[in-house]
Design an enzyme around this catalytic site. Sequence first.
Site, PDB file in Angstrom:
ATOM      1  N   ASP A 417      10.670  -0.640   4.894  1.00 44.47           N
ATOM      2  CA  ASP A 417      10.256  -1.334   3.674  1.00 44.47           C
ATOM      3  C   ASP A 417       9.117  -2.301   3.999  1.00 44.47           C
ATOM      4  O   ASP A 417       8.815  -2.566   5.166  1.00 44.47           O
ATOM      5  CB  ASP A 417      11.462  -2.087   3.108  1.00 44.47           C
ATOM      6  CG  ASP A 417      11.252  -2.538   1.669  1.00 44.47           C
ATOM      7  OD1 ASP A 417      10.518  -1.851   0.933  1.00 44.47           O
ATOM      8  OD2 ASP A 417      11.839  -3.559   1.279  1.00 44.47           O
ATOM      9  N   GLU A 420       3.348  -1.971   3.507  1.00 41.69           N
ATOM     10  CA  GLU A 420       2.014  -1.699   2.936  1.00 41.69           C
ATOM     11  C   GLU A 420       0.850  -2.313   3.760  1.00 41.69           C
ATOM     12  O   GLU A 420      -0.237  -1.755   3.665  1.00 41.69           O
ATOM     13  CB  GLU A 420       1.952  -2.228   1.487  1.00 41.69           C
ATOM     14  CG  GLU A 420       2.793  -1.448   0.510  1.00 41.69           C
ATOM     15  CD  GLU A 420       4.288  -1.766   0.615  1.00 41.69           C
ATOM     16  OE1 GLU A 420       5.094  -0.900   0.260  1.00 41.69           O
ATOM     17  OE2 GLU A 420       4.627  -2.860   1.089  1.00 41.69           O
ATOM     18  N   ASP A 491      10.056  -0.650  -6.205  1.00 45.09           N
ATOM     19  CA  ASP A 491      10.782  -1.609  -7.036  1.00 45.09           C
ATOM     20  C   ASP A 491      10.537  -1.351  -8.518  1.00 45.09           C
ATOM     21  O   ASP A 491       9.814  -2.084  -9.193  1.00 45.09           O
ATOM     22  CB  ASP A 491      10.364  -3.030  -6.658  1.00 45.09           C
ATOM     23  CG  ASP A 491      10.693  -3.362  -5.216  1.00 45.09           C
ATOM     24  OD1 ASP A 491      11.569  -2.691  -4.637  1.00 45.09           O
ATOM     25  OD2 ASP A 491      10.071  -4.272  -4.659  1.00 45.09           O
TER      26      ASP A 491
END
Length: 826
Positions: A417, A420, A491
């Site tokens: 997670d 990015e 999300d």
Amino acid sequence: MGQNSMVAATQPDNIPSLETTQVHNHIPMPSSLVTPGDVLKIEQVAHGLKVQTVHSYVEVLAYSPSIIRVRMDKNPLGKDFSYAVVAAPEKVATTWKESADRILFSTDSLDVVILKKPFSIAFYTKEGKLINEDVASMGTSWIGNQVTTYKQLQPEERFIGLGEKTGNLDRKGTGYVNWNNDSYGYAANADPIYSSIPFYIGLHDSLCYGIFMDNTFKSDFNFGASNNRFSSFGADGGEMNYYFIYQKKVADIITDYTALTGRMSLPPLWSLGYQQNRYSYYPDTEVLRIAKTLREKKIPADGITLDIHYMEKYKLFTWDKKRFPHPIDMNKELESMGFKTTVIVDPGIKVEKGYPAYEDGIAKDVFIKYPDGNPYTAEVWPGWCNFPDFTSQKGRDWWADKVRFLAGTGVDGIWNDMNEIASWGNKMPFNVLFDYDGQGATTIGAHNVYALEMARASYEGAKKSFKERPFILTRAGYAGLQRYTAIWTGDNRAEDDHMMAGVRLLNSLGLSGVAFTGMDIGGFTGNPSIGLFARWIQIGAFTPYFRGHTAVNTKSAEPWTFGEEVTEISRNFIGLRYRLIPYIYSNFYQATQNGLPLMRSLAIDYSFDDKIYDTRYQNEYLFGPDLLVLPFESKEKFGEAYFPEGIWYDLYTGAPQKGGVEKILKLAYNKLPVYVKGSSFIPMQSLVQSTQILPKDTLILNIYKGNTDNQYTYYEDDGKSYSYQSGDYYKRDFVYDHENNRIILKKAVGNRNSIFKSIKLVMHGFDNKDHFSIDGHAVGFKKDFVALLTPISKFDPQGVANPLEGEDVLSHVIRNVSDEIVIDLK
């Protein structure tokens, strides 16, 4: 390289004619805008041609008979390097001819016409039909370091794919940016979001092609947005480097693309079952309570996923000693109940003296840095953090070694997670330096591949440390991510439009070579209504990765928290998912072979049917090749549906439905419309509560009457080890031979015996007038009744249950011998 020929500069034969571009009212170009200009020099090289123009250097290479690679730069082309492409060029027979104004470069699958004044490229079929062409006056051009290729819009051209992108199935008239972004609670039309896959498919005039621009810089795709002349693709730096793929079918384009960028490995069987998650389950007693409740309520499940609260103050490669004092014991208890554990990892390593991961990372010099040598530091969950350089072998090896800690505590899956890279402020400086596997890069070039390489490091570490096949999940990625990881859509929100946007995101990822995909069932942010959760769990049962998840400070979102009726609906559809495991696993096997996704936009099989692009029908998809899923928003009482050509059968009642028609369906709160294609095979098993439990020893082979030929590959292995790579599998083809009115179960191959000792042939759409023989002997099939869903209870003092819904069929049980079995239909 194969045969090449060089012909004198005379007019070549059979070169398709290109119209001369007319330029009116010429306006001088600013000096910052550079176009290639005229061709100066042509040279034959391995696999193709090297072309020098006034302002550029070009290579046109045949990667395979159906794939042409185009490399261009203002400077001589540098070292060839890619994080996405893993295939080497094939030996391809090519020819080329040159005339005064053009070059014809050919394989046995397509012709490439290179105009010389100025340089531009067009692609043609062998029959001379135009597939794709540059805008001759624009071609590929540079503004500073930014490079863009302009393609002439063709009449009625459509564009599909481009990975994890919101919007309509047909991208025509829109534009997108590739820049991996932490997109918490993103809008249903937001762009960009988490991952970047710069590959799309164009369609026009019964032709289809794919373009993959392998460039990791921030990139831009324009499919006729704000203009009526061109589609374009470009990047903020680096080469123009794209692969042009021509095939007659969209499915074959996806197969070619995944031949370039790699295909997924077989996942562990447990990862195909239902996974229960929230942000966060803690302490350990709560985790075990959730697992025990799933078992007590007979809701099948295979996984529990732990979010960041399992860690000590959110520090990686730790367990919180108060919340999880005995993680090994907890994971063993979960294992004994048929659950596997997946834990989250983020890339940020907390800057803290005495913290082992930080001290070791500093000592081994694995963190990304500023130009002055100081580690880049940003604030995330643990506080101020440094970040491993996953674009270096040293950084990946370091991370892979750290994965041993998780393996040692009984973890089975790794959830990557925040990769990015996400941080508070969500604005990483551009001057951070990355190794980029010896090439060197700043944030501008490395940002979009950071997540891909983190997933790679997790995968490689898990392969070394886990005793069985690992499950790897990521939030972000780049082209080729399917080699290492599944991906989910981040999300999302607990809203109907997000549920439907999620369907399109997964379909688009499937068009882009990623087969193992999912979204948070019920929505991550916010609180779903009872109806929304019920509908979402039904759709989720027909998605590749099936995970319920919700955020911190939201209401609990396990199936039973929405009341008894939703609990029963969830039990029905999760149970149906488990009965379909043989079908699902066999289709995952196919994805490892040809790259085709489990969840497929209708654009794969019905590419030139205009109706499927209608916004009323664009959410429809096939789950595997044979199940037509019709998703609708939860509040809808009636829904508009389109049935593509063929014969379709209601999955629950067997009612036949002609294809090629539009229809309004009455929708039921407790049931998702699903149909089965005629001539198809749907293998099923008995209901189990976990994939770690063996089903009953009879495979239920559902066969649907049809009027077309069909072939389906059925596959089994142990679901957990790598022994299938040495032949320890069971595989056989099922053939629906319509012309000869027979069904053939081909001879089984592989060194493994099926877990099913018998096969129950269940014939749908047939009637008592039909007669059957098996291997030349007449056989009487008996009348039978099939019900896939348990009636929902009537929650009032008078009622027990709603009516049982099902289908009258014909069935017969045979021994599952490995020899060929022929069923004649009389």
